[in-house]
Motif scaffolding. Structure first.
Motif, PDB file in Angstrom:
ATOM      1  N   UNK A   1       5.614  -2.967  -4.191  1.00  0.00           N
ATOM      2  CA  UNK A   1       6.232  -3.793  -3.160  1.00  0.00           C
ATOM      3  C   UNK A   1       5.446  -5.091  -3.038  1.00  0.00           C
ATOM      4  N   UNK A   2       6.122  -6.216  -3.241  1.00  0.00           N
ATOM      5  CA  UNK A   2       5.494  -7.528  -3.162  1.00  0.00           C
ATOM      6  C   UNK A   2       5.769  -8.132  -1.799  1.00  0.00           C
ATOM      7  N   UNK A   3       4.722  -8.580  -1.116  1.00  0.00           N
ATOM      8  CA  UNK A   3       4.849  -9.268   0.166  1.00  0.00           C
ATOM      9  C   UNK A   3       5.345 -10.685  -0.104  1.00  0.00           C
ATOM     10  N   UNK A   4       6.522 -11.028   0.393  1.00  0.00           N
ATOM     11  CA  UNK A   4       7.108 -12.326   0.094  1.00  0.00           C
ATOM     12  C   UNK A   4       6.407 -13.472   0.819  1.00  0.00           C
ATOM     13  N   UNK A   5       5.616 -13.180   1.828  1.00  0.00           N
ATOM     14  CA  UNK A   5       4.870 -14.226   2.525  1.00  0.00           C
ATOM     15  C   UNK A   5       3.609 -14.622   1.768  1.00  0.00           C
ATOM     16  N   UNK A   6       2.945 -13.641   1.170  1.00  0.00           N
ATOM     17  CA  UNK A   6       1.680 -13.906   0.486  1.00  0.00           C
ATOM     18  C   UNK A   6       1.811 -13.937  -1.027  1.00  0.00           C
ATOM     19  N   UNK A   7       2.842 -13.281  -1.567  1.00  0.00           N
ATOM     20  CA  UNK A   7       2.992 -13.180  -3.007  1.00  0.00           C
ATOM     21  C   UNK A   7       2.142 -12.089  -3.626  1.00  0.00           C
ATOM     22  N   UNK A   8       1.425 -11.324  -2.783  1.00  0.00           N
ATOM     23  CA  UNK A   8       0.585 -10.246  -3.279  1.00  0.00           C
ATOM     24  C   UNK A   8       1.273  -8.905  -3.213  1.00  0.00           C
TER      25      UNK A   8
END
Length: 264
Positions: free
Chosen positions: A94-101
């Protein structure tokens, strides 16, 4: 999300964004639920996320390399905060769309390479693999809550009804599986269609299900009557590998011959 282009361009006469080019073969695409953003999973494992616009240049937002092998399936969460990606390397991330991590990672999500994925609601998604295993996941804890191994071949595609109560899964073994999402169990499997079921779409207000087959025939199921098909429509010269409902009565099909067709 940082990095979006502020430049403008001439609005094209056809009113559509310009093309986006990728470095390698694309396995899957997913549109953001509330922004003009598209994500692509590529054969080398790369995941790219672009913004697109008619009035501005398309812009690369994220270029991710968190998979070791092909990214075969990806989907945004219902709120668009996460991008779930699944790979031939058997992982689910799962990629956090706010951080890109990467916010969550299950490196051995399946024993076999993951083939497809479906986000069902805010907290639940399903994955299917090359050996016919279907797994339900609680996205809040990245934990597996149901495993079903009834199918004998790869899970090719998945779809949910409008209320997200029923999950349908097609398989290379020629059957359509029906899952109760709330009870998290399999309820029924169709008879064997004697051809691979490769894609599916729900149409006619949820009353009909269209399945693309390996021999180029569209099989039609009536909702709730899962034992056998109610109709079949030949016409494709080769396998129907993808099928998308663009309206209540029109589906677009992608065939092995490289042609996209609209079918009424």
């Amino acid at each position: 999300m940082a990095g979006q282009s502020s430049g403008s361009k001439e609005v094209p006469e056809d009113g559509v964004p310009s093309d986006i080019s990728f470095q390698s073969q694309v396995f899957d695409l997913s549109f953001h639920p509330n922004r003009d953003i598209i994500a692509a999973g590529e054969i080398e494992g790369r995941v790219t996320v672009y913004s697109y616009s008619v009035s501005e240049e398309n812009h690369l937002l994220l270029d991710l390399h968190h998979h070791k092998k092909a990214c075969r399936a990806l989907a945004f969460s219902k709120d668009g905060l996460y991008l779930f990606t699944a790979s031939k390397d058997k992982s689910l991330q799962a990629v956090d769309m706010n951080t890109g991590g990467v916010a969550h990672a299950v490196n051995k999500a399946h024993k076999s390479p993951v083939y497809c994925m479906k986000v069902m609601n805010e907290n639940l998604l399903a994955t299917g693999d090359d050996d016919g295993c279907v797994k339900f996941w609680d996205t809040r804890q990245a934990s597996n809550i149901l495993t079903v191994t009834d199918n004998e071949d790869f899970i090719s595609d998945m779809a949910c009804d409008a209320e997200n109560r029923t999950l349908l899964a097609t398989s290379g073994d020629g059957t359509l599986s029906v899952f109760n999402v709330r009870r998290q169990k399999i309820e029924q499997r169709s008879d064997n269609m004697e051809s691979e079921l490769l894609s599916l779409a729900i149409v006619k207000g949820g009353r009909k299900v269209v399945c693309g087959t390996g021999d180029g025939i569209l099989n039609l199921f009536s909702w709730g009557e899962w034992g056998d098909i109610s109709d079949r429509f030949p016409g494709h010269p080769l396998s129907i590998d993808s099928c998308v409902a663009v309206s209540d009565s029109v589906v677009c099909t992608g065939s092995m011959d490289g042609i996209i067709r609209c079918v009424l």
